[in-house]
Write a protein that holds these residues in place. Structure first.
Motif, PDB file in Angstrom:
ATOM      1  N   MET A  80      11.449   4.137  -8.471  1.00  0.00           N
ATOM      2  CA  MET A  80      10.537   4.708  -8.003  1.00  0.00           C
ATOM      3  C   MET A  80      10.161   5.902  -8.906  1.00  0.00           C
ATOM      4  O   MET A  80      11.105   6.718  -9.287  1.00  0.00           O
ATOM      5  CB  MET A  80      10.369   5.026  -6.748  1.00  0.00           C
ATOM      6  CG  MET A  80       9.504   6.239  -6.130  1.00  0.00           C
ATOM      7  SD  MET A  80       9.805   6.522  -4.189  1.00  0.00           S
ATOM      8  CE  MET A  80       8.424   7.672  -4.210  1.00  0.00           C
ATOM      9  N   ILE A  81       8.758   6.185  -9.255  1.00  0.00           N
ATOM     10  CA  ILE A  81       8.733   7.418 -10.098  1.00  0.00           C
ATOM     11  C   ILE A  81       8.440   8.331  -8.857  1.00  0.00           C
ATOM     12  O   ILE A  81       7.678   8.199  -7.930  1.00  0.00           O
ATOM     13  CB  ILE A  81       7.282   7.542 -10.770  1.00  0.00           C
ATOM     14  CG1 ILE A  81       7.597   6.274 -11.777  1.00  0.00           C
ATOM     15  CG2 ILE A  81       6.737   8.489 -11.368  1.00  0.00           C
ATOM     16  CD1 ILE A  81       7.203   4.994 -11.557  1.00  0.00           C
ATOM     17  N   PRO A  82       9.386   9.608  -8.873  1.00  0.00           N
ATOM     18  CA  PRO A  82       9.342  10.447  -7.769  1.00  0.00           C
ATOM     19  C   PRO A  82       7.986  11.047  -7.482  1.00  0.00           C
ATOM     20  O   PRO A  82       7.347  11.432  -8.340  1.00  0.00           O
ATOM     21  CB  PRO A  82      10.488  11.270  -7.945  1.00  0.00           C
ATOM     22  CG  PRO A  82      10.721  11.273  -9.420  1.00  0.00           C
ATOM     23  CD  PRO A  82      10.275   9.796  -9.908  1.00  0.00           C
ATOM     24  N   GLY A  83       7.978  11.614  -6.415  1.00  0.00           N
ATOM     25  CA  GLY A  83       6.802  12.703  -5.705  1.00  0.00           C
ATOM     26  C   GLY A  83       7.050  13.926  -6.007  1.00  0.00           C
ATOM     27  O   GLY A  83       7.803  14.435  -6.705  1.00  0.00           O
ATOM     28  N   ASN A  84       6.003  14.662  -5.044  1.00  0.00           N
ATOM     29  CA  ASN A  84       6.166  16.220  -4.953  1.00  0.00           C
ATOM     30  C   ASN A  84       7.653  16.364  -4.526  1.00  0.00           C
ATOM     31  O   ASN A  84       8.145  16.012  -3.606  1.00  0.00           O
ATOM     32  CB  ASN A  84       5.319  16.544  -4.024  1.00  0.00           C
ATOM     33  CG  ASN A  84       5.162  17.913  -3.985  1.00  0.00           C
ATOM     34  OD1 ASN A  84       5.962  18.574  -3.323  1.00  0.00           O
ATOM     35  ND2 ASN A  84       4.140  18.663  -4.119  1.00  0.00           N
ATOM     36  N   ALA A 144       0.803  -1.221  -0.191  1.00  0.00           N
ATOM     37  CA  ALA A 144      -0.039   0.054   0.028  1.00  0.00           C
ATOM     38  C   ALA A 144       1.029   1.567  -0.091  1.00  0.00           C
ATOM     39  O   ALA A 144       1.877   1.459   1.019  1.00  0.00           O
ATOM     40  CB  ALA A 144      -0.944   0.052   1.080  1.00  0.00           C
ATOM     41  N   ALA A 145       0.646   2.016  -0.971  1.00  0.00           N
ATOM     42  CA  ALA A 145       1.285   3.406  -0.941  1.00  0.00           C
ATOM     43  C   ALA A 145       2.877   3.150  -1.085  1.00  0.00           C
ATOM     44  O   ALA A 145       3.738   4.014  -0.297  1.00  0.00           O
ATOM     45  CB  ALA A 145       0.929   4.304  -0.058  1.00  0.00           C
ATOM     46  N   THR A 146       3.443   2.223  -1.829  1.00  0.00           N
ATOM     47  CA  THR A 146       4.697   1.790  -1.684  1.00  0.00           C
ATOM     48  C   THR A 146       5.403   1.915  -3.279  1.00  0.00           C
ATOM     49  O   THR A 146       4.501   1.928  -4.211  1.00  0.00           O
ATOM     50  CB  THR A 146       4.935   0.661  -0.869  1.00  0.00           C
ATOM     51  OG1 THR A 146       6.520   0.451  -0.862  1.00  0.00           O
ATOM     52  CG2 THR A 146       4.423  -0.507  -1.794  1.00  0.00           C
ATOM     53  N   SER A 147       6.630   1.510  -3.435  1.00  0.00           N
ATOM     54  CA  SER A 147       7.162   1.517  -4.778  1.00  0.00           C
ATOM     55  C   SER A 147       8.081   0.268  -4.744  1.00  0.00           C
ATOM     56  O   SER A 147       8.480  -0.372  -3.730  1.00  0.00           O
ATOM     57  CB  SER A 147       7.966   3.113  -5.092  1.00  0.00           C
ATOM     58  OG  SER A 147       9.032   3.189  -4.119  1.00  0.00           O
TER      59      SER A 147
END
Length: 270
Positions: free
Chosen positions: A139-143, A131-134
């Motif tokens: 990983m496709i980076p976030g904010n 859940a909510a992991t990579s």
């Protein structure tokens, strides 16, 4: 919300860890035989008390978790550790508890340890929920602003700034708020070791080898781990199931606990 867990300090794999367990004894009227215990591995800096909304909604299942070194009430690590090392530590803990096989729920950072454990200890893994992991290094980076804020451990280990940063970090784009009353500050070393362990890890090479039932869960509004990461995991793991939500943000399992538990139990009990 008061916790319903029992906590103990256990020495395992050369470390002292604070271990929490919920519903060790079957609930009155629970179905028999008892389902496999569920191990929950939580996100970076998250102490076990933050898992209470999830654990409280699973009264028929024994739940096990532990504070990572330097997180919650587990002592600081003496030496840095890796994700594979923490997977081995979990296996040693299960040996101490005399548990052969478990289901796994890995949330955010904990999803890395869950993936690694499922690969290293496939015979001990029943079902796996990510859940909510990579996948780590791929990983496709976030904010960008949220990620840059994470790199300063003092921002999360000082009480004055802790809740301000957790509100940004944990809510992570969701419309529904997450209660942070149970959060406690990690130590600077604990936070730094978690960051370093994740930075040098990737599951991309072994994801196609995971043969157990896997459910990948993500949220369309997650700013820290964008939903593209859930799709990557789903496409890389043969036969996996994908469940997407919206409006919950990074910790959608705490922002929308009833909907999350419905999907979780539907998968685990199937």
């Amino acid at each position: 919300m008061a916790t319903t867990a029992s906590f103990t300090m256990i020495g395992v794999a050369g470390r002292r860890l604070r271990v929490g367990q919920w519903h060790v004894q079957p609930a009155p009227g629970a179905k028999a035989p008892a389902p496999r215990p569920l191990v929950i591995l939580s996100g970076i800096g998250m102490n076990m008390e933050m898992l209470e909304p999830i654990a409280r909604r699973l009264p028929d299942r024994r739940i096990i978790s532990f504070d990572m070194p330097g997180i919650g009430q587990s002592p600081d690590p003496i030496l840095p550790y890796t994700i594979p090392h923490m997977a081995l530590t979990l296996a040693a803990l299960l040996d101490r508890l005399r548990i052969d096989c478990v289901d796994l729920l890995g949330i955010s950072w904990g999803g890395a340890v869950a993936q690694q454990f499922a690969f290293q200890h496939r015979a001990r893994t029943g079902k796996l929920v990510l859940a909510a992991t990579s996948a780590g290094g791929t990983m496709i980076p976030g904010n960008a602003s949220m990620i840059s804020q994470m790199l300063d451990p003092m921002e999360y280990s000082v009480e004055k700034t802790l809740r301000r940063n957790l509100a940004m970090f944990y809510n992570g784009g969701g419309a529904d708020r997450v209660s942070l009353n149970a959060a406690t500050a990690p130590s600077p070393l604990g936070w730094s070791c978690q960051l370093a362990a994740f930075a040098g890890w990737s599951s991309a090479a072994f994801l196609p080898l995971l043969g157990m039932p896997v459910m990948v869960m993500g949220d369309a509004d997650d700013q820290l781990v964008p939903p593209a990461n859930a799709h990557f995991l789903h496409n890389a793991i043969p036969g996996s199931k994908l469940e997407m939500t919206a409006g919950g943000g990074h910790l959608f399992m705490l922002a929308q606990p009833d909907a999350f538990i419905g999907k979780l139990t539907g998968f685990l009990d199937a």
